[in-house]
Design an enzyme around this catalytic site. Structure first.
Site, PDB file in Angstrom:
ATOM      1  N   ARG A 116     -15.398  -3.802  -5.210  1.00 39.01           N
ATOM      2  CA  ARG A 116     -14.065  -4.362  -5.372  1.00 39.01           C
ATOM      3  C   ARG A 116     -13.957  -5.181  -6.660  1.00 39.01           C
ATOM      4  O   ARG A 116     -14.829  -5.980  -6.957  1.00 39.01           O
ATOM      5  CB  ARG A 116     -13.718  -5.251  -4.161  1.00 39.01           C
TER       6      ARG A 116
ATOM      7  N   LYS B 104       0.837  -1.200   0.000  1.00 38.41           N
ATOM      8  CA  LYS B 104       0.000   0.000   0.000  1.00 38.41           C
ATOM      9  C   LYS B 104       0.874   1.252   0.000  1.00 38.41           C
ATOM     10  O   LYS B 104       0.635   2.200  -0.754  1.00 38.41           O
ATOM     11  CB  LYS B 104      -0.938   0.007   1.214  1.00 38.41           C
TER      12      LYS B 104
ATOM     13  N   ASN C 143       2.285  -3.961  -5.929  1.00 36.07           N
ATOM     14  CA  ASN C 143       2.412  -5.293  -5.333  1.00 36.07           C
ATOM     15  C   ASN C 143       3.758  -5.905  -5.693  1.00 36.07           C
ATOM     16  O   ASN C 143       4.100  -5.991  -6.876  1.00 36.07           O
ATOM     17  CB  ASN C 143       1.285  -6.193  -5.822  1.00 36.07           C
TER      18      ASN C 143
ATOM     19  N   ARG D 135      -9.776  -6.266 -13.759  1.00 40.91           N
ATOM     20  CA  ARG D 135     -10.612  -7.021 -12.823  1.00 40.91           C
ATOM     21  C   ARG D 135     -11.849  -6.175 -12.521  1.00 40.91           C
ATOM     22  O   ARG D 135     -11.773  -5.156 -11.839  1.00 40.91           O
ATOM     23  CB  ARG D 135      -9.802  -7.349 -11.565  1.00 40.91           C
TER      24      ARG D 135
ATOM     25  N   GLU E 276      -2.069   0.729  -5.885  1.00 41.32           N
ATOM     26  CA  GLU E 276      -1.189  -0.116  -5.081  1.00 41.32           C
ATOM     27  C   GLU E 276      -0.032  -0.588  -5.963  1.00 41.32           C
ATOM     28  O   GLU E 276      -0.153  -0.657  -7.187  1.00 41.32           O
ATOM     29  CB  GLU E 276      -1.913  -1.350  -4.524  1.00 41.32           C
TER      30      GLU E 276
ATOM     31  N   LYS F  34      -9.136   1.358   3.425  1.00 39.82           N
ATOM     32  CA  LYS F  34      -8.617  -0.003   3.451  1.00 39.82           C
ATOM     33  C   LYS F  34      -7.464  -0.123   4.442  1.00 39.82           C
ATOM     34  O   LYS F  34      -6.715   0.840   4.661  1.00 39.82           O
ATOM     35  CB  LYS F  34      -8.175  -0.456   2.056  1.00 39.82           C
TER      36      LYS F  34
ATOM     37  N   ARG G  21      -4.565  -4.985 -13.398  1.00 42.98           N
ATOM     38  CA  ARG G  21      -3.285  -5.500 -12.921  1.00 42.98           C
ATOM     39  C   ARG G  21      -2.296  -5.371 -14.066  1.00 42.98           C
ATOM     40  O   ARG G  21      -2.403  -6.049 -15.101  1.00 42.98           O
ATOM     41  CB  ARG G  21      -3.419  -6.953 -12.465  1.00 42.98           C
TER      42      ARG G  21
ATOM     43  N   ASP H 293      -1.585  -1.985  -9.448  1.00 39.47           N
ATOM     44  CA  ASP H 293      -3.041  -1.910  -9.517  1.00 39.47           C
ATOM     45  C   ASP H 293      -3.376  -0.518 -10.037  1.00 39.47           C
ATOM     46  O   ASP H 293      -3.008   0.487  -9.415  1.00 39.47           O
ATOM     47  CB  ASP H 293      -3.673  -2.129  -8.143  1.00 39.47           C
TER      48      ASP H 293
END
Length: 317
Positions: free
Chosen positions: A233, A125, A283, A225, A281, A160, A210, A273
């Protein structure tokens, strides 16, 4: 090469979608040997090298029994040509300790991807702070009042936890502020726990994309997504629908900038993301979506990863 994958238990893999499995399959197809262990299998005694109880495996091509274990043995981590750290979050204390064991193995000659120190330095994050020019309005705080002020300014927000994964613990609060107080209490635990708050991006209806970066280079396809029904979400784990699509020029430019900065730090694989053209984000622990992209777009992401791994190992020799 002989590659050791540090991952979740092999028996839990859902091989029809698991990205680590895709990496293993590609590596074996290219003639590399494969072993696996779990973080708890690693072991260090003063005066000796870091070892692990490893499982040497062969992939069978059979969906119901997808690997044969040829041997279980204790081995020095530095004896492998490459170690791929693929343990899924959460990034808890045990994950943190695992990175230190892997870092000691590096001092003994092991080559680990992603680099353990960089895994610690880039929490998924908070890593966006370095790229604020590409992020939506974002707040990280323990203060309930700061969150209320942020909501008053932006009206429609996403909250979040910093240690969540797969969409867990994500809330949306609209202009009416419905349940904001109870959501703050749930997430920040009376000021004991930090929370990330971001302005809601309506582009989420087109998908939380992604975007994968391998060896500093963007994969030419991303996986959008898309939230289903009334869900906010897009995460696949939360029921989102994954749709592979060519990477847009603006997303490619952003990914190239991120890759140019982060890949030299030992981050061979990165998953951004992206909503609209904003990074929400970054990752680095175990980015996924390899198989969904290959199945829908025909691009073999795992082959790109293994080729980048081969190049990285050769360059470090």
């Amino acid at each position: 090469m002989h590659i050791l994958f540090v991952a979740d238990p092999l028996e839990t893999f859902k091989i029809y979608k698991d990205s680590t499995f895709a990496m293993m399959r590609s590596a074996q197809a290219k003639g590399h040997r494969i072993s696996a262990c779990e973080p708890q299998d690693m072991h260090w005694i003063s005066g000796e090298k870091v070892t692990a109880r490893v499982r040497d495996i062969l992939l069978t091509g059979n969906e119901s029994a997808w690997f044969d274990e040829t041997q279980s043995r204790r081995a020095e981590l530095a004896s492998f040509d490459a170690i791929v750290m693929r343990k899924d979050p959460p990034f808890d204390s045990e994950y943190f300790y695992s990175t230190h064991l892997l870092e000691q193995a590096e001092r003994e000659g092991a080559k680990v991807y992603n680099k353990p120190a960089s895994l610690r330095d880039h929490p998924e994050k908070l890593a966006v702070m370095e790229f604020a020019q590409y992020t939506p309005p974002t707040l990280v705080t323990r203060s309930a009042q700061d969150i209320r002020d942020f909501h008053a300014k932006h009206q429609d927000i996403i909250l979040k936890p910093l240690d969540g994964m797969g969409g867990m613990g994500i809330f949306r609060v609209g202009p009416d502020g419905m349940n904001l107080g109870s959501i703050i209490e749930t997430l920040n635990l009376g000021g004991a726990q930090s929370v990330m708050v971001q302005k809601y991006l309506p582009e989420i209806v087109k998908g939380d994309k992604r975007v994968l970066i391998i060896g500093g280079q963007p994969v030419p396809y991303c996986l959008a997504r898309i939230p289903q029904g009334n869900e906010v979400r897009g995460n696949l784990a939360a029921g989102g629908k994954g749709v592979a699509q060519p990477l847009e020029a603006e997303d490619r430019a952003i990914a190239e900038q991120v890759g140019a900065k982060l890949a030299p730090r030992g981050l061979l694989l990165i998953g951004l993301d992206v909503i609209g053209h904003s990074i929400t984000e970054i990752n680095v622990t175990s980015p996924t979506c390899f198989q969904e992209i290959e199945q829908q777009a025909g691009f073999k992401v795992a082959d790109m990863f293994v080729e980048a791994l081969e190049k990285a190992v050769a360059g470090a020799a």
